[in-house]
Design a protein around this motif. Structure first.
Motif, PDB file in Angstrom:
ATOM      1  N   PRO A  10      -4.880  -2.335  -2.373  1.00 24.64           N
ATOM      2  CA  PRO A  10      -3.488  -2.296  -2.862  1.00 24.64           C
ATOM      3  C   PRO A  10      -2.681  -3.512  -2.376  1.00 24.64           C
ATOM      4  O   PRO A  10      -1.905  -4.086  -3.130  1.00 24.64           O
ATOM      5  N   LEU A  11      -2.915  -3.920  -1.141  1.00 27.53           N
ATOM      6  CA  LEU A  11      -2.193  -5.082  -0.600  1.00 27.53           C
ATOM      7  C   LEU A  11      -2.568  -6.349  -1.376  1.00 27.53           C
ATOM      8  O   LEU A  11      -1.705  -7.151  -1.743  1.00 27.53           O
ATOM      9  N   ALA A  13      -3.730  -6.532  -4.392  1.00 26.66           N
ATOM     10  CA  ALA A  13      -3.194  -6.452  -5.764  1.00 26.66           C
ATOM     11  C   ALA A  13      -1.720  -6.841  -5.761  1.00 26.66           C
ATOM     12  O   ALA A  13      -1.257  -7.570  -6.642  1.00 26.66           O
ATOM     13  N   GLN A  14      -1.013  -6.376  -4.741  1.00 26.83           N
ATOM     14  CA  GLN A  14       0.406  -6.709  -4.603  1.00 26.83           C
ATOM     15  C   GLN A  14       0.580  -8.223  -4.446  1.00 26.83           C
ATOM     16  O   GLN A  14       1.434  -8.838  -5.055  1.00 26.83           O
ATOM     17  N   ARG A  15      -0.288  -8.802  -3.623  1.00 23.99           N
ATOM     18  CA  ARG A  15      -0.213 -10.247  -3.406  1.00 23.99           C
ATOM     19  C   ARG A  15      -0.491 -11.005  -4.704  1.00 23.99           C
ATOM     20  O   ARG A  15       0.230 -11.932  -5.060  1.00 23.99           O
ATOM     21  N   ASP A  16      -1.535 -10.572  -5.433  1.00 21.41           N
ATOM     22  CA  ASP A  16      -1.875 -11.254  -6.683  1.00 21.41           C
ATOM     23  C   ASP A  16      -0.719 -11.169  -7.667  1.00 21.41           C
ATOM     24  O   ASP A  16      -0.380 -12.140  -8.332  1.00 21.41           O
ATOM     25  N   ALA A  17      -0.113  -9.970  -7.743  1.00 23.21           N
ATOM     26  CA  ALA A  17       0.991  -9.787  -8.694  1.00 23.21           C
ATOM     27  C   ALA A  17       2.150 -10.719  -8.324  1.00 23.21           C
ATOM     28  O   ALA A  17       2.810 -11.265  -9.189  1.00 23.21           O
ATOM     29  N   LEU A  18       2.365 -10.874  -7.039  1.00 16.35           N
ATOM     30  CA  LEU A  18       3.502 -11.700  -6.607  1.00 16.35           C
ATOM     31  C   LEU A  18       3.241 -13.177  -6.789  1.00 16.35           C
ATOM     32  O   LEU A  18       4.112 -13.923  -7.204  1.00 16.35           O
ATOM     33  N   ASP A 336      14.704  -8.979  -4.593  1.00 16.80           N
ATOM     34  CA  ASP A 336      13.426  -8.252  -4.569  1.00 16.80           C
ATOM     35  C   ASP A 336      12.298  -9.250  -4.274  1.00 16.80           C
ATOM     36  O   ASP A 336      12.503 -10.464  -4.371  1.00 16.80           O
ATOM     37  N   GLN A 338       9.689 -10.164  -5.931  1.00 14.01           N
ATOM     38  CA  GLN A 338       9.343 -11.042  -7.062  1.00 14.01           C
ATOM     39  C   GLN A 338      10.277 -12.253  -7.114  1.00 14.01           C
ATOM     40  O   GLN A 338       9.825 -13.395  -7.204  1.00 14.01           O
ATOM     41  N   SER A 367      13.784  -8.930   1.294  1.00 18.04           N
ATOM     42  CA  SER A 367      12.934 -10.043   0.869  1.00 18.04           C
ATOM     43  C   SER A 367      13.686 -11.304   1.257  1.00 18.04           C
ATOM     44  O   SER A 367      14.801 -11.518   0.775  1.00 18.04           O
TER      45      SER A 367
END
Ligand code: PMP
Length: 410
Positions: A10-11, A13-18, A336, A338, A367
């Protein structure tokens, strides 16, 4: 069966999305050339560094460079040993004496990093009958240190002396020692511990000790740079000071100083001291020289704080939310993660390097675009940084675009 590191999926995936979508990956930043304390070449661009914690700009102090070169020639590149087994050189002892002289304390222990100093001291000081009361916003090294201790760990609300008082009151009458752990300046928002209030609470109870991590306040606060206890006049009430050479002192390494009569016992039982290699002689020599410059650094401290004030007021005037006040750390709050990531990328592409700090590593789930100032920044550089923040923030719609300059028609 789950693969070895699947629990971090999950971490990741979060990094990739960001970072993959917008190309912003602060973990990939590489400084290809360091031009000075305040500039480096990143991605082929001349970049202003506003995120290095090099508060006094001592990384290129000529005296320290000379001492480091001389030590390198005389003693070689490394000690290849631990302080206890085979890694204590004359330079380590001189550095420990310099720390004792600097703080006016009887004992000093040098570690290989500030992280290891916290890990070693906090895991060793308190025993199974004891209690550690730590500020909830303490650094990861403090969390890891207390985790390695056998004491009972109690967190009190960040900078809340009344909450600490309440928790100590519950322990009154219980056997065992109590250790309060705070930081002089907290790294993310640059706010200070209410040290006088904390000392007043400490004094209400028996067998209570106080440790302050002065990583960000050494060299920054106090007439002689001895940090928050010097600044607020309660040095005698702080039993242990932990610090690092990796910020104001401009090199690498950690330490703990104290007047506790049995302090030297720690040299035999502190695993992060006994079982790791000691600092190389060149680092030790530059730390010793720079510590002297820190002490005499009143003018640098003034310049640092003037620079910080200029950046803080400049960014606030743009309409950005700045979460820091009167601090060498200037943290801008983005709405946020993003937006923060895109903001960070915009800054780096325009030649400004700050730190991107995201929850859960930040207080209040903020953030942050975290800037840290240097005494060596020029006013012109800070003006450029403010202008670049203005440009990127207005492109992101975070602030109103700058009014076009009206020219008088006549
Ligand atoms: N304590 C605090 C509050 C810090 O911010 C840091 C480093 N960011 C450390 C300890 C660790 O210091 P070092 O870099 O020397 O390991």
């Amino acid at each position: 069966m789950a693969d070895l590191l699947d629990r971090f999926a999950p971490l990741m995936a979060q990094r990739d999305a960001l970072f993959n979508e917008n190309g912003a990956d602060p973990f990939q930043v590489k400084m290809d050339e360091v031009l000075s304390q305040t500039e480096a070449v990143i991605e082929g661009r001349r970049t202003i560094l506003v995120g290095t914690n090099n508060y006094l700009g001592l990384t290129f102090a000529p005296e320290a460079l000379d001492a480091a070169h001389a030590a390198l020639d005389a003693y070689g590149t490394g000690t290849t040993g631990s302080r206890v087994a085979n890694g204590t050189y004359g330079g380590h002892k001189e550095l420990e004496q310099a720390l004792c002289d600097f703080y006016g304390m009887k004992h000093a222990m040098v570690f290989s990093t500030g992280f290891l100093a916290n890990l070693g001291i906090l895991s060793t000081l308190m025993g199974p009958e004891d209690y550690i009361l730590m500020d909830a916003d303490c650094h990861a090294s403090i969390y890891d240190g207390v985790r390695g201790s056998q004491a009972q760990i109690i967190r009190f609300k960040h900078n809340d002396a009344a909450d600490l008082d309440k928790r100590l009151a519950r322990l009154a009458g219980k056997p065992g020692n109590k250790l309060i752990v705070v930081e002089g300046i907290y790294s993310m928002l640059g706010d200070r511990a209410p040290l006088k209030e904390i000392v007043a609470v400490k004094k209400k109870y028996e067998n209570v000790f106080l440790l302050s991590d002065e990583a960000h306040s050494l060299g920054v606060l106090g007439k002689y740079g001895r940090g928050l206890p010097e600044e607020v006049g309660c040095e005698e009430d702080v039993d242990f000071i932990v610090g690092t050479f990796s910020k104001s002192v401009g090199t690498v390494g950690g330490f703990c100083v104290s007047n506790h009569p049995q302090f030297d016992t720690l040299r035999l039982v502190c695993r992060a001291y006994v079982f790791t290699a000691s600092l190389p002689p060149s680092v030790v020599a530059s730390a010793t020289v720079n510590l002297g410059l820190v002490q005499k650094g009143g003018a640098l401290r003034k310049r640092l704080m003037r620079n910080a004030k200029k950046l803080q007021t400049g960014l606030s005037a743009l309409g950005l939310q700045v979460a820091s006040e009167d601090s060498p750390v200037v943290a801008v709050v983005a709405p946020d993660p993003q937006t923060a990531a895109v903001f960070w990328r915009g800054l780096i592409e325009a030649g400004v390097y700050v730190n991107l700090a995201l929850p859960p590593a930040t207080p209040f789930g903020y953030s942050l675009l975290r800037a840290s100032l240097c005494a060596a920044h020029t006013e012109e550089q800070i003006d450029d940084v403010i202008a670049i923040f203005a440009d990127v923030a207005s492109r992101l719609g975070l602030i109103a675009p700058a009014e076009p300059q009206r020219t008088a028609v006549g």
